[in-house]
Design a protein around this motif. Structure first.
Motif, PDB file in Angstrom:
ATOM      1  N   TYR A 135      -5.001   8.702 -50.493  1.00 47.02           N
ATOM      2  CA  TYR A 135      -5.673   9.420 -51.571  1.00 47.02           C
ATOM      3  C   TYR A 135      -5.383   8.732 -52.893  1.00 47.02           C
ATOM      4  O   TYR A 135      -4.293   8.198 -53.098  1.00 47.02           O
ATOM      5  N   GLU A 136      -6.351   8.748 -53.792  1.00 44.29           N
ATOM      6  CA  GLU A 136      -6.164   8.335 -55.181  1.00 44.29           C
ATOM      7  C   GLU A 136      -6.564   9.521 -56.048  1.00 44.29           C
ATOM      8  O   GLU A 136      -7.724   9.947 -55.997  1.00 44.29           O
ATOM      9  N   ASP A 137      -5.619  10.041 -56.810  1.00 40.33           N
ATOM     10  CA  ASP A 137      -5.841  11.232 -57.627  1.00 40.33           C
ATOM     11  C   ASP A 137      -6.481  12.357 -56.806  1.00 40.33           C
ATOM     12  O   ASP A 137      -7.486  12.953 -57.188  1.00 40.33           O
ATOM     13  N   HIS A 138      -5.906  12.616 -55.649  1.00 42.31           N
ATOM     14  CA  HIS A 138      -6.307  13.699 -54.742  1.00 42.31           C
ATOM     15  C   HIS A 138      -7.698  13.518 -54.139  1.00 42.31           C
ATOM     16  O   HIS A 138      -8.269  14.463 -53.633  1.00 42.31           O
ATOM     17  N   ARG A 139      -8.256  12.322 -54.190  1.00 37.02           N
ATOM     18  CA  ARG A 139      -9.552  12.035 -53.560  1.00 37.02           C
ATOM     19  C   ARG A 139      -9.317  11.098 -52.390  1.00 37.02           C
ATOM     20  O   ARG A 139      -8.669  10.061 -52.536  1.00 37.02           O
ATOM     21  N   LEU A 143      -9.248   6.810 -44.294  1.00 33.50           N
ATOM     22  CA  LEU A 143      -8.796   7.681 -43.224  1.00 33.50           C
ATOM     23  C   LEU A 143      -8.887   6.896 -41.919  1.00 33.50           C
ATOM     24  O   LEU A 143      -9.915   6.270 -41.646  1.00 33.50           O
ATOM     25  N   GLU A 144      -7.805   6.891 -41.154  1.00 34.34           N
ATOM     26  CA  GLU A 144      -7.789   6.212 -39.864  1.00 34.34           C
ATOM     27  C   GLU A 144      -7.241   7.160 -38.806  1.00 34.34           C
ATOM     28  O   GLU A 144      -6.258   7.861 -39.062  1.00 34.34           O
ATOM     29  N   THR A 145      -7.872   7.171 -37.634  1.00 36.62           N
ATOM     30  CA  THR A 145      -7.353   7.957 -36.518  1.00 36.62           C
ATOM     31  C   THR A 145      -7.206   7.052 -35.305  1.00 36.62           C
ATOM     32  O   THR A 145      -7.962   6.090 -35.129  1.00 36.62           O
ATOM     33  N   PHE A 146      -6.224   7.382 -34.471  1.00 30.25           N
ATOM     34  CA  PHE A 146      -5.957   6.633 -33.252  1.00 30.25           C
ATOM     35  C   PHE A 146      -5.815   7.618 -32.101  1.00 30.25           C
ATOM     36  O   PHE A 146      -5.006   8.540 -32.188  1.00 30.25           O
ATOM     37  N   GLU A 147      -6.585   7.428 -31.041  1.00 29.39           N
ATOM     38  CA  GLU A 147      -6.441   8.230 -29.831  1.00 29.39           C
ATOM     39  C   GLU A 147      -5.942   7.305 -28.734  1.00 29.39           C
ATOM     40  O   GLU A 147      -6.485   6.217 -28.534  1.00 29.39           O
ATOM     41  N   TYR A 148      -4.920   7.748 -28.011  1.00 29.64           N
ATOM     42  CA  TYR A 148      -4.266   6.899 -27.032  1.00 29.64           C
ATOM     43  C   TYR A 148      -4.539   7.372 -25.606  1.00 29.64           C
ATOM     44  O   TYR A 148      -4.704   8.568 -25.364  1.00 29.64           O
ATOM     45  N   ILE A 149      -4.532   6.424 -24.685  1.00 29.43           N
ATOM     46  CA  ILE A 149      -4.516   6.736 -23.264  1.00 29.43           C
ATOM     47  C   ILE A 149      -3.057   6.934 -22.887  1.00 29.43           C
ATOM     48  O   ILE A 149      -2.188   6.176 -23.323  1.00 29.43           O
ATOM     49  N   GLU A 150      -2.780   7.940 -22.099  1.00 29.56           N
ATOM     50  CA  GLU A 150      -1.386   8.299 -21.792  1.00 29.56           C
ATOM     51  C   GLU A 150      -0.589   7.142 -21.214  1.00 29.56           C
ATOM     52  O   GLU A 150       0.574   6.959 -21.522  1.00 29.56           O
ATOM     53  N   LEU A 151      -1.189   6.327 -20.341  1.00 27.29           N
ATOM     54  CA  LEU A 151      -0.441   5.272 -19.669  1.00 27.29           C
ATOM     55  C   LEU A 151      -0.269   4.024 -20.517  1.00 27.29           C
ATOM     56  O   LEU A 151       0.605   3.211 -20.248  1.00 27.29           O
ATOM     57  N   LEU A 152      -1.105   3.864 -21.526  1.00 26.44           N
ATOM     58  CA  LEU A 152      -1.066   2.651 -22.344  1.00 26.44           C
ATOM     59  C   LEU A 152      -0.598   2.960 -23.758  1.00 26.44           C
ATOM     60  O   LEU A 152      -0.758   4.063 -24.251  1.00 26.44           O
ATOM     61  N   SER A 153      -0.044   1.959 -24.410  1.00 26.91           N
ATOM     62  CA  SER A 153       0.420   2.158 -25.782  1.00 26.91           C
ATOM     63  C   SER A 153      -0.636   1.777 -26.813  1.00 26.91           C
ATOM     64  O   SER A 153      -0.489   2.077 -27.981  1.00 26.91           O
ATOM     65  N   ARG A 154      -1.696   1.113 -26.396  1.00 31.56           N
ATOM     66  CA  ARG A 154      -2.749   0.743 -27.349  1.00 31.56           C
ATOM     67  C   ARG A 154      -3.770   1.866 -27.465  1.00 31.56           C
ATOM     68  O   ARG A 154      -3.997   2.616 -26.516  1.00 31.56           O
ATOM     69  N   PRO A 155      -4.406   1.984 -28.611  1.00 33.70           N
ATOM     70  CA  PRO A 155      -5.377   3.072 -28.791  1.00 33.70           C
ATOM     71  C   PRO A 155      -6.621   2.864 -27.934  1.00 33.70           C
ATOM     72  O   PRO A 155      -7.120   1.753 -27.796  1.00 33.70           O
ATOM     73  N   ALA A 156      -7.137   3.961 -27.386  1.00 30.35           N
ATOM     74  CA  ALA A 156      -8.391   3.927 -26.640  1.00 30.35           C
ATOM     75  C   ALA A 156      -9.566   4.137 -27.582  1.00 30.35           C
ATOM     76  O   ALA A 156     -10.678   3.710 -27.301  1.00 30.35           O
ATOM     77  N   SER A 157      -9.308   4.787 -28.712  1.00 26.59           N
ATOM     78  CA  SER A 157     -10.361   5.052 -29.689  1.00 26.59           C
ATOM     79  C   SER A 157      -9.755   4.954 -31.086  1.00 26.59           C
ATOM     80  O   SER A 157      -8.636   5.395 -31.318  1.00 26.59           O
ATOM     81  N   TYR A 158     -10.515   4.369 -31.988  1.00 25.66           N
ATOM     82  CA  TYR A 158     -10.053   4.159 -33.360  1.00 25.66           C
ATOM     83  C   TYR A 158     -11.203   4.482 -34.294  1.00 25.66           C
ATOM     84  O   TYR A 158     -12.321   3.993 -34.118  1.00 25.66           O
ATOM     85  N   TRP A 159     -10.956   5.332 -35.277  1.00 23.36           N
ATOM     86  CA  TRP A 159     -11.935   5.665 -36.311  1.00 23.36           C
ATOM     87  C   TRP A 159     -11.415   5.176 -37.653  1.00 23.36           C
ATOM     88  O   TRP A 159     -10.223   5.303 -37.931  1.00 23.36           O
ATOM     89  N   LEU A 160     -12.302   4.660 -38.474  1.00 22.24           N
ATOM     90  CA  LEU A 160     -11.959   4.240 -39.828  1.00 22.24           C
ATOM     91  C   LEU A 160     -13.026   4.770 -40.775  1.00 22.24           C
ATOM     92  O   LEU A 160     -14.220   4.543 -40.570  1.00 22.24           O
ATOM     93  N   PHE A 161     -12.587   5.509 -41.796  1.00 21.36           N
ATOM     94  CA  PHE A 161     -13.469   5.971 -42.868  1.00 21.36           C
ATOM     95  C   PHE A 161     -12.963   5.359 -44.157  1.00 21.36           C
ATOM     96  O   PHE A 161     -11.773   5.415 -44.451  1.00 21.36           O
ATOM     97  N   VAL A 162     -13.849   4.772 -44.936  1.00 19.37           N
ATOM     98  CA  VAL A 162     -13.475   4.233 -46.245  1.00 19.37           C
ATOM     99  C   VAL A 162     -14.409   4.796 -47.302  1.00 19.37           C
ATOM    100  O   VAL A 162     -15.527   5.224 -47.011  1.00 19.37           O
TER     101      VAL A 162
END
Length: 195
Positions: A135-139, A143-162
């Motif tokens: 955030y910059e001045d509360h705006r 935003l980044e999200t990571f969803e993981y597969i239980e057996l693996l340590s790498r993300p199965a899904s990644y979202w990026l908002f700018v």
């Protein structure tokens, strides 16, 4: 022989005309802009639902936090939230610290050149980052999200908002032979109206 060549030419021309007629007409620019807006709205809704779910899960695990301020008038402020209540060990400095407790949320607030910068990170039970916010001045600016597969340590899904309403969604299958899929979404700029 001439009749054979004439017949072949007519058949090829008829096939080309038939193919040209089956191609759908290209949509108008206004329609393309509306399609892009609808795609962005659907992707944004999916992302907001995922962010709400990740925050709710993290807040359900919170039980203990530690706060610290930087020197020189408190330019930096840090808050770390852990998964269980305050029942840790006393270290050499006499401060009670959690033992074996996973980090759930980390928040850092800084002031730079008159602008308040805030970074928030949420972690899952295995200590993996699942949500990052800036955030910059509360705006919200990133935003980044990571969803993981239980057996693996790498993300199965990644979202990026700018900032500027740009979204990127990357999905990776658990199978190594399946290629990664990347989708981009944005809201198109309004077209200027002629005067």
């Amino acid at each position: 022989m001439k009749s054979f060549l004439l017949l072949a030419t007519l058949l090829l021309a008829a096939g080309t005309v038939a193919q040209a007629q089956t191609v759908p007409p290209r949509p108008a620019p206004e329609t393309l802009a509306q399609i892009q807006k609808d795609r962005y709205a659907a992707a944004n809704d999916s992302l907001l639902r995922l962010v709400g779910k990740l925050r709710t899960e993290a807040e359900g695990h919170m039980g203990f936090f530690k706060s610290s301020k930087g020197t020189f008038g408190g330019l930096h402020h840090r808050v770390k939230t852990y998964a269980t209540s305050f029942s840790g060990n006393i270290d050499y400095s006499g401060v009670k610290t959690p033992s074996g407790i996973g980090l759930v949320k980390r928040q850092v607030v800084k002031r730079r050149f008159g602008v308040e910068l805030e970074k928030v990170a949420y972690y899952d039970a295995k200590g993996r980052k699942v949500l990052l916010e800036r955030y910059e001045d509360h705006r919200l600016t990133r935003l980044e999200t990571f969803e993981y597969i239980e057996l693996l340590s790498r993300p199965a899904s990644y979202w990026l908002f700018v900032r500027g309403n740009y979204l990127k969604h990357v999905t990776q299958s658990s199978l190594a032979s399946v290629a990664r899929k990347t989708l981009f979404y944005f809201t198109p700029l309004p077209t200027p109206k002629p005067e």
